[in-house]
Write an enzyme that holds these catalytic residues in place. Structure first.
Site, PDB file in Angstrom:
ATOM      1  N   LYS A   1       0.846  -1.207  -0.068  1.00 40.56           N
ATOM      2  CA  LYS A   1       0.127   0.027  -0.042  1.00 40.56           C
ATOM      3  C   LYS A   1       0.908   1.200   0.146  1.00 40.56           C
ATOM      4  CE  LYS A   1      -3.942  -2.347   0.622  1.00 40.56           C
ATOM      5  NZ  LYS A   1      -3.449  -3.646   0.195  1.00 40.56           N
ATOM      6  N   ASP A   2       0.462   2.125  -0.631  1.00 43.37           N
ATOM      7  CA  ASP A   2       1.060   3.513  -0.810  1.00 43.37           C
ATOM      8  C   ASP A   2       1.279   4.439   0.418  1.00 43.37           C
ATOM      9  OD1 ASP A   2       2.469   5.276  -3.274  1.00 43.37           O
ATOM     10  OD2 ASP A   2       1.196   6.818  -1.834  1.00 43.37           O
ATOM     11  N   ARG A   3       2.340   5.203   0.561  1.00 44.70           N
ATOM     12  CA  ARG A   3       2.550   5.768   1.885  1.00 44.70           C
ATOM     13  C   ARG A   3       1.624   6.880   1.745  1.00 44.70           C
ATOM     14  NH1 ARG A   3       6.016  10.455   3.094  1.00 44.70           N
ATOM     15  NH2 ARG A   3       6.808  10.437   0.762  1.00 44.70           N
TER      16      ARG A   3
ATOM     17  N   ARG B   1       2.773  13.889  -5.541  1.00 42.07           N
ATOM     18  CA  ARG B   1       4.165  13.662  -6.401  1.00 42.07           C
ATOM     19  C   ARG B   1       4.142  14.730  -7.400  1.00 42.07           C
ATOM     20  NH1 ARG B   1       3.499   7.281  -7.044  1.00 42.07           N
ATOM     21  NH2 ARG B   1       3.497   6.709  -4.696  1.00 42.07           N
TER      22      ARG B   1
END
Length: 350
Positions: free
Chosen positions: A76-78, A340
């Site tokens: 799972k992404d941060r 991002r």
């Protein structure tokens, strides 16, 4: 990874997502129930702003065990709030104080004993709750696109995660196939990127042809929710009806040794597309990978949406393992990842 055509037409919105972790909530859908016995403590953890690998390290430190003693089903992404399960191997069945995990910013939602380590892929999928901000676009067009996605599913593209942060894993694979030495840990990453490049190219061609969701003559089909395939099959009204209700999905090749399983028009298209990738095909075959199939589309379950405020769109939906929420956002339009600065935007369909 170059831009790829969307399956449902051109962009209908511009927006930002992941403006804050609470705008991207991911809840793992368990693949089994805890047995209540065994030496593995099965924990359901909620974390914010922390990826899976870091959380596993925290759990290992908390339990005083090596990192390999901690299992998890998926990464799972941060930049999110995530709820997922971990196992911690505790042979003496004595667990440290669970409250101590709060200091590591890990909130325990549930705990139980289980008989074995949680293996990768042991989940039914993920439930997503997203909030898009700064939405620009006609609400009626956006809702029509969401209805089309619910009815027909999503193109099952491999996303940027497979191709590296700068998208250079395919070029690294080409250098490896040409004889460059690479670290053993990188080899499988580059092989996967090369395979994914070929699959995405075939899927893009099927989207341009207009039959990525409906199938064509000589199709190899995959049963929804499984990895079971059948065919090749001649096109029939019965298969078309099953495809329309998302019971089965057309497939594309995951390249390797052996003959393409598809025949007829399906094989003709696949063969013409992969001709441009002779180096990747040869490299994958030399590495000993075998021909496999992957569904060209993915079902989106329980898709819901509402407009909580002006310029904001809230989405909730479930996807099977291996499918990404960013794939749905790409089908809506130009979604900018505020964490991002990148976008997940398809090319307008012709």
């Amino acid at each position: 990874m170059s831009a790829l055509p969307g399956g449902h037409g051109g962009p209908v919105l511009q927006a930002a997502f992941r403006s804050q972790p609470e705008d991207f909530i991911v809840e793992e859908l368990p693949g089994f129930e805890a047995s209540g016995q065994g030496e593995h403590l099965l924990l359901t953890i909620e974390k914010r702003g922390m990826n899976t690998v870091h959380a596993a390290r925290c759990l290992a430190r908390w339990a005083g065990v090596p990192e390999h003693a901690v299992g998890y089903a998926g990464l799972k992404d941060r930049h999110a709030v995530t709820r997922q399960r971990f196992t911690v191997h505790l042979p003496r069945r004595v667990a440290p104080d669970l409250a101590a995990l709060e200091a590591m910013e890990l909130r325990v939602l549930d705990s139980a004993w289980h008989q074995r380590k949680l293996p990768r892929g042991a989940l039914r999928g993920n439930r997503f709750h997203l909030r898009l901000r700064g939405v620009q676009g006609e609400p009626a067009a956006i809702e029509a696109r969401l209805q089309a996605i619910a009815a027909l599913g999503l193109p099952n593209y491999f996303g940027e995660q497979r191709f590296g942060r700068e998208g250079d894993n395919v070029e690294s694979a080409r250098r490896m196939f040409a004889g460059a030495r690479v670290h053993r840990d990188k080899r499988s990453i580059y092989l996967s990127a090369a395979r994914s490049e070929l699959f995405n190219a075939v899927l893009a061609a099927r989207i341009q042809a207009g039959d990525w969701a409906t199938g064509r003559e000589g199709e190899v089909w995959m049963l929804d929710g499984t990895q079971s395939v059948f065919g090749p099959e001649p096109a029939t009204p019965g298969l078309a009806e099953r495809a329309a209700r998302l019971d089965i999905h057309p497939t594309g090749p995951m390249w390797g040794l052996g003959e393409l399983r598809s025949t007829g028009a399906a094989r003709e298209l696949e063969g013409s597309v992969v001709e441009a990738f002779a180096d990747l095909r040869a490299g994958l075959e030399a590495a000993g990978l075998k021909q496999e199939r992957r569904a060209l589309r993915v079902r989106v379950a329980g898709l819901e949406w509402h407009w909580p405020a002006a310029g904001e769109l809230a989405l909730a939906f479930s996807l099977p393992p291996g499918a990404y929420a960013t794939g749905l956002l790409a089908e809506l339009g130009e979604a900018r990842d505020a964490s991002r600065g990148g976008t997940c935007a398809p090319e307008p369909a012709e």
